[in-house]
Design an enzyme around this catalytic site. Structure first.
Site, PDB file in Angstrom:
ATOM      1  N   GLU A  10       0.808  -1.218   0.000  1.00 21.97           N
ATOM      2  CA  GLU A  10       0.000   0.000   0.000  1.00 21.97           C
ATOM      3  C   GLU A  10       0.845   1.274   0.000  1.00 21.97           C
ATOM      4  OE1 GLU A  10      -3.364   0.534  -0.119  1.00 21.97           O
ATOM      5  OE2 GLU A  10      -3.567  -1.587  -0.579  1.00 21.97           O
ATOM      6  N   ALA A  11       1.777   1.369   0.932  1.00 22.67           N
ATOM      7  CA  ALA A  11       2.544   2.617   1.046  1.00 22.67           C
ATOM      8  C   ALA A  11       3.816   2.366   1.834  1.00 22.67           C
ATOM      9  CB  ALA A  11       1.699   3.691   1.721  1.00 22.67           C
ATOM     10  N   ARG A  12       4.779   3.264   1.642  1.00 29.28           N
ATOM     11  CA  ARG A  12       6.035   3.202   2.389  1.00 29.28           C
ATOM     12  C   ARG A  12       6.223   4.534   3.087  1.00 29.28           C
ATOM     13  NH1 ARG A  12       8.952   1.424  -1.178  1.00 29.28           N
ATOM     14  NH2 ARG A  12       9.309  -0.697  -0.420  1.00 29.28           N
TER      15      ARG A  12
ATOM     16  N   GLY B  10       8.433   2.488   8.206  1.00 29.29           N
ATOM     17  CA  GLY B  10       8.008   1.150   7.838  1.00 29.29           C
ATOM     18  C   GLY B  10       7.173   1.155   6.575  1.00 29.29           C
ATOM     19  N   SER B  11       6.817  -0.045   6.122  1.00 29.98           N
ATOM     20  CA  SER B  11       6.001  -0.218   4.924  1.00 29.98           C
ATOM     21  C   SER B  11       4.659  -0.819   5.314  1.00 29.98           C
ATOM     22  CB  SER B  11       6.715  -1.125   3.919  1.00 29.98           C
ATOM     23  OG  SER B  11       7.958  -0.562   3.535  1.00 29.98           O
TER      24      SER B  11
ATOM     25  N   LYS C  72       1.604  -3.144   9.050  1.00 26.79           N
ATOM     26  CA  LYS C  72       2.783  -2.278   8.955  1.00 26.79           C
ATOM     27  C   LYS C  72       4.011  -3.050   9.418  1.00 26.79           C
ATOM     28  CE  LYS C  72       4.498   2.357  10.047  1.00 26.79           C
ATOM     29  NZ  LYS C  72       4.198   3.664  10.679  1.00 26.79           N
TER      30      LYS C  72
ATOM     31  N   ASP D 196       3.771  15.233  13.029  1.00 26.90           N
ATOM     32  CA  ASP D 196       3.943  14.949  11.600  1.00 26.90           C
ATOM     33  C   ASP D 196       2.588  15.007  10.902  1.00 26.90           C
ATOM     34  OD1 ASP D 196       5.334  14.440   9.279  1.00 26.90           O
ATOM     35  OD2 ASP D 196       5.348  12.269   9.533  1.00 26.90           O
TER      36      ASP D 196
END
EC number: 2.7.11.1
Length: 652
Positions: free
Chosen positions: A375-377, A381-382, A403, A494
């Site tokens: 899905e995403a990095r 983590g990924s 994750k 963030d």
């Protein structure tokens, strides 16, 4: 289909993403300090590696000798995977690396910014270039070093004339990567390195606890250069005005130096009272007040030139030099804590095993979950889409977000386990739901969360034109999540549109708590972290930040929804410098929109330069603008198109 590919494919590189430029021979404008070597030598795996490389394993080689440049945070010598940067001591714009000079020119900063706000630009460059291990230190006039000797009898600065270099001692060095972080490439190069000849003196001391290097006298400071330019100006009317402005700058500069000197004297006096046997000597009066945290120290030991990494550059082959101790990286206030609940934590690394037992489930996660799609990095983590394959669990056949979090270094262990602790503690409808966590191996943790189909607010803002009613709905939902955090003295730090998820039910949820911090004990911290376009001015300027830093980031998200893009999106460097110098110019940004007075007032209260003047999350929830929020059923109208755009962007 070609049109779709071009729309969702790779975008044209902006000014921040220009190809790396070849470094020119301008090394006489700066002094280069290579990272200090670790006493543990590591051999190269690849014999074809460049003579100086700091690639995957943090191994650097100089002149055929290979050193491990990984620096540990803890006194016991354990490393954190952090690589020391190469230090460049500069006093004006011309001392910057050619890549960075071009970057600043492409950013089209207003005239005079590189003079009046040079130290701010250095802070921004240090943040944006951190992944290339480049760090600038501002050094004012060399005469200040001598002035320190006159004003402080206890400070003895060693001034050593350097010896001529013997041809047998010269070592040719290849160029060091000099690209821009994320947006300027990672290469650079050729043989025109700013460090053309490196000298490795013979090691004659057994004390390797501190690392000394030599620095040559810097050129004239920016005020002296500015005064020369004004005196050469032929326009008498403008010359008089400029001289008056210069005089004011000099007075401000003198006041800053006096204030800094008083603070240093008070700090030294306090240190002497606390530790009478220690008398550290700081030279931060020669540095920018904003870079005071680098903690340089003078040394009066003539053997400093014989330290393991004492380096000489082409600029100090002959003449006068003085030595300083290599700076250490500033630690976060929570560097020794793993979060459990507000005001409570495990000590790290002493209680790491207890934290694992508290936060993690037992068993092998591969027996319970099956990876489906990437899905995403992120920075910590990924994330994968996964499916629960255990028919007897509470999440029977449920789609989940998995994750994978590395724990190869001390930093990864603390930050990733703390993120699990935060999410395990949180319980709010506007925060992603934590399900469970496992230790997959000695190098990896798996955290399982609810799966949020749909897309991020960033996808939505870049593909749809939001009306104020829908913006008000999103803002209200984000603020409810922030208010939950802030009431417990927890800051996200963030917050950005990419960390706000919209699920298929129209719900808004905050994600990614890797930089989250508990302010229950300490009420503020001095550190710069987060995503460039969303960082608050107090962070960039090196001032203390607290919960109000999230309000600034939230205001940028709201402005992004209105504009359809980030302010000054073409240059991260320009955006950060404008934010740091109170030049965001919100009225100008809003002049191209048809926004209401309520929304303008709402944004103004979020984007106050002074953090104490920003409204809190609770106060913003009472703002009249949020009464415009549409019902969730109206917001759900955009979801099919949002889901499709997210799917297509993942395909290409």
């Amino acid at each position: 289909m070609n049109n779709i590919k071009s729309f969702f494919g790779k975008k044209k590189k902006t000014q921040d993403q220009a190809e790396p430029l070849v470094i020119g021979d301008d090394s006489e404008k700066r002094t280069v300090i290579l990272p200090p070597p670790s006493p543990n030598a590591v051999k190269r795996k690849n014999k074809n590696e460049k003579p100086y490389s700091i690639d995957l394993n943090g191994v650097g080689e100089v002149g055929g000798k290979v050193y491990n440049n990984v620096v540990g945070v803890f006194a016991d010598g354990n490393d954190t995977g952090e690589i020391s940067p190469t230090i460049y001591c500069v006093s004006d714009f011309q001392g910057l690396l050619k890549n960075d000079r071009k970057w600043i020119q492409y950013s089209e900063l207003p005239e005079g910014y590189t003079v009046f706000y040079f130290q701010t630009i250095l802070c921004v460059l240090n943040f944006l270039r951190r992944r290339e291990f480049v760090h600038y230190i501002y050094v004012d006039k060399f005469e200040q070093i001598l002035e320190m000797n006159e004003n402080n009898e206890n400070i003895i600065t060693t001034v050593i004339p350097t010896n001529p270099i013997d041809e047998n001692d010269k070592i040719n060095s290849k160029s060091i990567n000099d690209g821009d972080d994320n947006g300027g490439g990672s290469g650079g190069g050729g043989d025109n390195s700013p460090l053309t000849n490196v000298i490795l003196p013979t090691i004659t001391t057994t004390d390797t606890t501190t690392t000394s290097i030599t620095i040559s006298p810097p050129p004239k400071n920016h005020l002296s250069l500015l005064e020369e330019d004004i005196k050469n100006n032929q326009n008498l009317h403008h010359k008089q005005q400029q001289l008056q402005q210069l005089q004011q700058l000099k007075q401000q500069h003198l006041q800053q130096q006096q204030k800094l000197k008083q603070e240093q004297q008070q700090e030294q006096q306090q240190q002497q009272e606390d530790e009478p046997n220690k008398s550290p000597v700081s030279t931060s009066s020669t540095l920018s007040p904003q870079l005071e945290s680098t903690n340089f120290e003078m040394t009066n030991d003539d053997t400093s030139l014989n330290a393991p990494n004492a380096m000489l550059t082409p600029n100090n082959i002959s003449g006068i030099s003085y030595s300083i101790i290599y700076p250490g990286k500033k630690k976060r206030i929570d560097f020794s804590r793993i979060f459990v609940s507000p005001g409570h934590s495990f000590r790290f690394p002493e209680e790491y095993d207890k934290a694992l037992e508290k936060h993690l489930n037992e068993g092998n996660p591969k027996e319970h979950f099956k990876n489906l799609d990437f899905e995403a990095r992120g920075g910590f983590g990924s994330v994968f889409c996964a499916k629960n394959k255990n028919p007897h669990s509470a999440y029977d056949k449920q789609m989940v977000a998995l994750k994978k979090m590395p724990i190869k270094t001390l930093r990864h262990k603390r930050m990733n386990l703390s993120e699990i602790g935060f999410l395990k503690y949180f319980n709010h409808p506007n925060i992603v739901k934590f399900l469970c966590a496992y230790q997959k191996s000695n190098d990896e943790l798996w955290m399982i969360m609810e799966f949020l189909s749909g897309g991020t607010l960033k996808n939505a803002a870049s593909n749809f034109k939001f009306c104020e009613r829908k913006i008000a709905y999103v803002c209200r939902e984000i603020l409810q999540g922030l208010d939950y955090l802030h009431k417990q003295n927890i800051a996200h730090r963030d917050l950005k549109s990419a960390n706000v998820m919209v699920n298929d039910k129209g719900e808004i949820k905050l994600i990614d708590f890797g930089l989250c911090i508990d302010f229950s004990i300490e009420k503020e911290e001095i550190n710069m972290l987060g995503s460039p376009s969303y960082i608050s001015p107090e962070m960039i300027n090196g001032n203390p930040h607290s919960l109000s830093t999230d309000i600034w980031s939230f205001g940028i998200c709201a402005l992004e929804m209105l504009l359809g893009k980030l302010p000054y999106h073409d240059s991260r460097l320009k955006a950060m410098v404008f934010v740091a110098t109170n030049n965001l110019n919100l009225p100008l940004l809003l002049s191209t929109t048809t926004s209401s007075l309520e929304f303008r007032d709402f944004l103004t209260n979020c984007l106050q330069f002074d953090p104490s003047k920003r409204l809190t999350s609770s106060q913003l929830l009472q703002h009249p603008f949020l009464t415009k929020a549409c019902p969730i059923k109206d917001f759900k109208e955009i979801l099919p198109a949002l889901y499709m755009s997210n799917t297509l962007s993942n395909m290409f």
